[in-house]
Design a protein around this motif. Structure first.
Motif, PDB file in Angstrom:
ATOM      1  N   ILE A  92       1.074  -0.966  -0.046  1.00  0.00           N
ATOM      2  CA  ILE A  92      -0.566   0.092   0.069  1.00  0.00           C
ATOM      3  C   ILE A  92       1.094   1.090   0.259  1.00  0.00           C
ATOM      4  CG2 ILE A  92      -2.384   1.009   0.258  1.00  0.00           C
ATOM      5  CD1 ILE A  92      -3.112  -1.458   2.459  1.00  0.00           C
ATOM      6  N   ILE A 108      -6.890   5.376   2.838  1.00  0.00           N
ATOM      7  CA  ILE A 108      -7.393   3.907   2.585  1.00  0.00           C
ATOM      8  C   ILE A 108      -8.603   3.307   3.426  1.00  0.00           C
ATOM      9  CG2 ILE A 108      -7.225   1.258   2.376  1.00  0.00           C
ATOM     10  CD1 ILE A 108      -5.468   3.009   0.364  1.00  0.00           C
ATOM     11  N   SER A 120      -1.067  -4.941  -5.073  1.00  0.00           N
ATOM     12  CA  SER A 120      -0.804  -3.501  -5.133  1.00  0.00           C
ATOM     13  C   SER A 120      -1.942  -1.919  -5.488  1.00  0.00           C
ATOM     14  CB  SER A 120       0.163  -3.218  -5.483  1.00  0.00           C
ATOM     15  OG  SER A 120       1.703  -3.996  -5.619  1.00  0.00           O
ATOM     16  N   MET A 121      -2.110  -1.293  -3.847  1.00  0.00           N
ATOM     17  CA  MET A 121      -2.749  -0.301  -4.070  1.00  0.00           C
ATOM     18  C   MET A 121      -2.195   1.230  -3.633  1.00  0.00           C
ATOM     19  SD  MET A 121      -5.881  -1.035  -1.348  1.00  0.00           S
ATOM     20  CE  MET A 121      -5.974  -2.577  -1.963  1.00  0.00           C
ATOM     21  N   VAL A 170      -7.411   4.650  -2.273  1.00  0.00           N
ATOM     22  CA  VAL A 170      -8.145   3.646  -2.941  1.00  0.00           C
ATOM     23  C   VAL A 170      -8.796   3.350  -2.308  1.00  0.00           C
ATOM     24  CG1 VAL A 170      -8.285   1.334  -2.998  1.00  0.00           C
ATOM     25  CG2 VAL A 170      -6.373   2.405  -4.228  1.00  0.00           C
ATOM     26  N   ILE A 207     -11.178  -8.679  -4.398  1.00  0.00           N
ATOM     27  CA  ILE A 207     -10.037  -8.629  -4.949  1.00  0.00           C
ATOM     28  C   ILE A 207      -9.100  -9.484  -5.859  1.00  0.00           C
ATOM     29  CG2 ILE A 207      -7.897  -6.737  -5.808  1.00  0.00           C
ATOM     30  CD1 ILE A 207     -10.897  -5.361  -5.135  1.00  0.00           C
ATOM     31  N   ILE A 225      -4.334  -1.466  -8.339  1.00  0.00           N
ATOM     32  CA  ILE A 225      -5.011  -0.716  -8.035  1.00  0.00           C
ATOM     33  C   ILE A 225      -5.291   0.884  -7.878  1.00  0.00           C
ATOM     34  CG2 ILE A 225      -7.455  -0.169  -6.883  1.00  0.00           C
ATOM     35  CD1 ILE A 225      -7.703  -2.682  -5.050  1.00  0.00           C
ATOM     36  N   ARG A 280      -5.698  -4.536 -13.866  1.00  0.00           N
ATOM     37  CA  ARG A 280      -5.625  -2.937 -13.271  1.00  0.00           C
ATOM     38  C   ARG A 280      -6.711  -2.394 -13.876  1.00  0.00           C
ATOM     39  NH1 ARG A 280      -0.986  -0.607 -17.108  1.00  0.00           N
ATOM     40  NH2 ARG A 280      -2.329  -0.659 -18.608  1.00  0.00           N
ATOM     41  N   SER A 295       0.394  -6.009 -10.387  1.00  0.00           N
ATOM     42  CA  SER A 295       1.136  -5.484  -9.092  1.00  0.00           C
ATOM     43  C   SER A 295       1.857  -5.467  -9.301  1.00  0.00           C
ATOM     44  CB  SER A 295       0.039  -6.433  -8.293  1.00  0.00           C
ATOM     45  OG  SER A 295       0.508  -7.470  -8.368  1.00  0.00           O
ATOM     46  N   GLN A 313       1.618   2.336 -14.470  1.00  0.00           N
ATOM     47  CA  GLN A 313       0.215   2.196 -14.727  1.00  0.00           C
ATOM     48  C   GLN A 313      -0.343   3.435 -16.518  1.00  0.00           C
ATOM     49  OE1 GLN A 313      -0.623   4.303 -10.368  1.00  0.00           O
ATOM     50  NE2 GLN A 313       1.722   3.625 -10.566  1.00  0.00           N
TER      51      GLN A 313
END
Length: 269
Positions: free
Chosen positions: A161, A167, A180-181, A185, A201, A207, A224, A258, A263
């Motif tokens: 994260i 979050i 992975s975020m 989010v 998820i 994310i 993604r 991830s 991105q």
């Protein structure tokens, strides 16, 4: 002593590396010697170090460090998976975050990693039927780190994260392994409905920052979600979605989004 250190390195290479980095950090920055000794070098294992950081960060006039530390020690002693998950999370941060060039950094400085480990304790408490204490930990994590993960949520290991500010992960959300975020989010519901109401998820999902995934929907493995998207429907595996509301704009672009953390949308829209 050398044989003992070699055996420890073989049994727990993550903790061995953290200790080596801590010793070098003390040499490089003596003013942090007290912090590093108390947080790392004073402890015989990563679990004990995490218990110390947890209690130090989340203690308040309402709850002492000693009580919190006893809770965490109990959790790590009862469930070895918690320590395994912590190591997987730490390695995930090191491998995926270009700002993380040492294993010691997430343990000492990254609130995403620290908040995630604290959530894991609250989830363990929830599983033991100690819902009120779990909710107390959730509250303190939100106050201390700006991360709100419900103790009832189920989160896998190898989670990164990044930045972690704002979050939100709801009660019935499920997050797979190696996800992975980025910051802001939300894995939330869509209204006042009760029951199973949050996203599921899959493994290897990335994310993007500010994405909102809402409702009891499924996000397929290795997909993604672009930054700023609002996802209201199921997402097939190995695809990229973007927009408000989100729609499929192409394939995921790689086998493990991830981990690559790519991105950029290259002509998908």
């Amino acid at each position: 002593m050398a044989k003992k250190q070699a055996k420890l390195a073989q049994l727990d290479p993550v903790w061995t590396r953290i200790r080596e980095e801590a010793e070098r950090a003390v040499q490089d920055e003596p003013l942090l010697g007290g912090v590093i000794h108390s947080s790392v070098l004073h402890h015989p294992s990563l679990e004990r170090a995490l218990a110390y950081r947890f209690s130090l960060k989340l203690a308040s006039p309402e709850m002492s460090e000693q009580i919190l530390r006893e809770i965490v020690d109990e959790a790590y002693g009862a469930d070895p998976w918690l320590g395994e998950a912590a190591r997987a999370d730490l390695v995930a941060v090191y491998e995926r975050d270009p700002a993380c060039n040492r294993f010691i950094k997430p343990l000492l400085y990254f609130k995403g990693f620290q908040a995630l480990q604290a959530y894991r304790i609250s989830h363990w408490l929830c599983q033991q039927g100690r819902a009120d204490f779990a909710s107390f930990i959730q509250m303190r994590v939100s106050e201390a780190f700006g991360v709100d993960i419900h103790p009832g949520a189920r989160v896998g290991k190898g989670i990164m994260i990044d930045h972690a500010h704002s979050i939100v992960i709801g009660e019935t959300a499920v997050v797979g392994d190696n996800v992975s975020m980025l910051h802001s989010v939300t894995l939330g519901g869509t209204g006042k409905e009760d029951g199973d109401r949050h996203p599921k998820i899959g493994d290897g999902v990335m994310i993007g920052a500010g994405a909102k995934v809402l409702g009891n929907i499924r996000i397929g493995n290795c997909s993604r979600i672009a930054a700023g998207s609002v996802v209201l429907e199921d997402v097939p595996a190995k695809t990229t979605v973007a927009g408000v509301p989100a729609r499929i704009v192409g394939e995921a672009g790689c086998a493990q989004p991830s981990q690559t953390m790519d991105q950029i949308l290259r002509g998908e829209i």
